[in-house]
Design an enzyme around this catalytic site. Sequence first.
Site, short mmCIF file in Angstrom:
data_model
loop_
_atom_site.label_atom_id
_atom_site.label_comp_id
_atom_site.label_asym_id
_atom_site.label_seq_id
_atom_site.Cartn_x
_atom_site.Cartn_y
_atom_site.Cartn_z
N ASP A 143 0.73 -1.25 -0.09
CA ASP A 143 -0.03 -0.08 0.04
C ASP A 143 0.88 1.06 -0.12
O ASP A 143 1.63 1.28 0.91
CB ASP A 143 -0.86 0.13 1.24
CG ASP A 143 -2.12 -1.07 1.10
OD1 ASP A 143 -2.25 -1.75 0.19
OD2 ASP A 143 -2.75 -1.16 2.14
N ASP B 104 -14.25 -5.61 -5.19
CA ASP B 104 -14.33 -5.51 -3.74
C ASP B 104 -15.88 -6.02 -3.54
O ASP B 104 -16.69 -5.34 -3.55
CB ASP B 104 -14.14 -4.32 -3.21
CG ASP B 104 -12.82 -3.78 -3.29
OD1 ASP B 104 -11.80 -4.59 -3.74
OD2 ASP B 104 -12.39 -2.64 -2.76
#
Lengths: 254, 210
Positions: free
Chosen positions: A11, A130
């Site tokens: 990330d 997602d």
Amino acid sequence: MLKVRVIPCLDVKDGRVVKGINFIDLRDAGDPVEQAAAYDAAGADELMFLDITASHEGRGAILDVIARTAEVCFMPVGVGGGVRSAEDARKLLRAGADKVSINTAAVENPDVLTACADAFGSQCVVAAVDAKARADGSGWNIWTYGGRRDTGIDAVNYAALAVAKGAGEILLTSMDRDGARTGYDIGLLRAITGAVGVPVIASGGAGSTADLIAGVRDGHADAVLAASIFHFGEISVGEAKAAMSAAGIPMRLG
Amino acid sequence: MSSVVLIDYGSGNLPSAAKALAVAAGDPARVIVSDDPAVVARADRIVLPGVGAFAACMGALRERDGLVEAMNEAVRSRGAPFLGICVGMQLLATRGLEFAVTQGLDWIGGEVRLLTPSDDSFKIPHMGWNALSGSAHPLLAGLPDQPHMYFTHSYAFYPEDPSTVVASTDHGGTFAAVVARSNVAGVQFHPEKSQANGLKLLTNFLEWKP
């Protein structure tokens, strides 16, 4: 025989690693390029950068990260987060990315996938899905904007649509399991891998090598993505691959 | 010292190929990125990258005036060593059957067709690391037995003459992973993304004396 891929995910926010690996020999633990090189040396099969930069101004930083990574890592590199258009994808690919993962923009307008596939080929177009279980247990919905908005769209239907629109791969993240480290959502994985003919990357929930194995053996994933199990240094990429191989999964070792 | 011209015709893998070639060559100055026919015509060696669709790549080559002619001059007339990567390899074929029938360079006779695995457990695109099985060839010198390389493609090159297939790979059926005929070679995988094995193959190409 094609091997199952292990894909560490980093990330990145404003060009710095937010959730990275705690390798003690890194000079700068916040530098994504140094972490990418460490994963490269550890035998990772592919890398994924997730750009979580919130501001438009910070977007350029990921291009620099990709370009510098491509100088030292001769392995496939994917990048996702904030990709809205074929032009966004072009910049990332020209910087040295091999794949671009598209989430919210593709849910809102699946033709973005077609535009990217026509321009750059399906092999570099990843549809990020997602998904979160519906309260009544009847299936999974797609959530967008980093898991903040329920679209009401069925995940299996969307995955099939994304492939029809040109996606060459599905990055499937369970919102229920993400960060929980209780294992991938096997039911979700099976539903999606059974519905599409392109490779599926399992994401969200891996907390042990047993979870990685289950994602492939029970969920039929073609690749497993994980962040925190590698981040905390409990398991190295090499150890994960050796354990998966010992479980009978075809892996690239050595 | 010999140089290598990496043909810049808008292919997405150009930056990665340029960086990998620079490392393989040990000197970035030996890698010339160009689409200038005059530069290509006198190149010591040529690498043609390529990702995307066959027709789009062939079209991008042909729309650059004199580029295909310059490649023919260097590779066919003068014998400069040539390496095609992924779609750059597929363009060696007589024709491609992706979307429509498109004429290729026809340097190695054959067709580019959709992969048709034996059952649907083999996903398309064929994406990831897979092993080569092949015969001895200078491009594969010094690599481990059955080396792993990184592939990402849905179509493959099926040459008419099986002796031009130097190495093959299996994905519910075999297809050409490395093709070569005299000074012309091509690889279906991405050496620029295949870590040490890929860099070794590029070094071998830069030292290749066909």
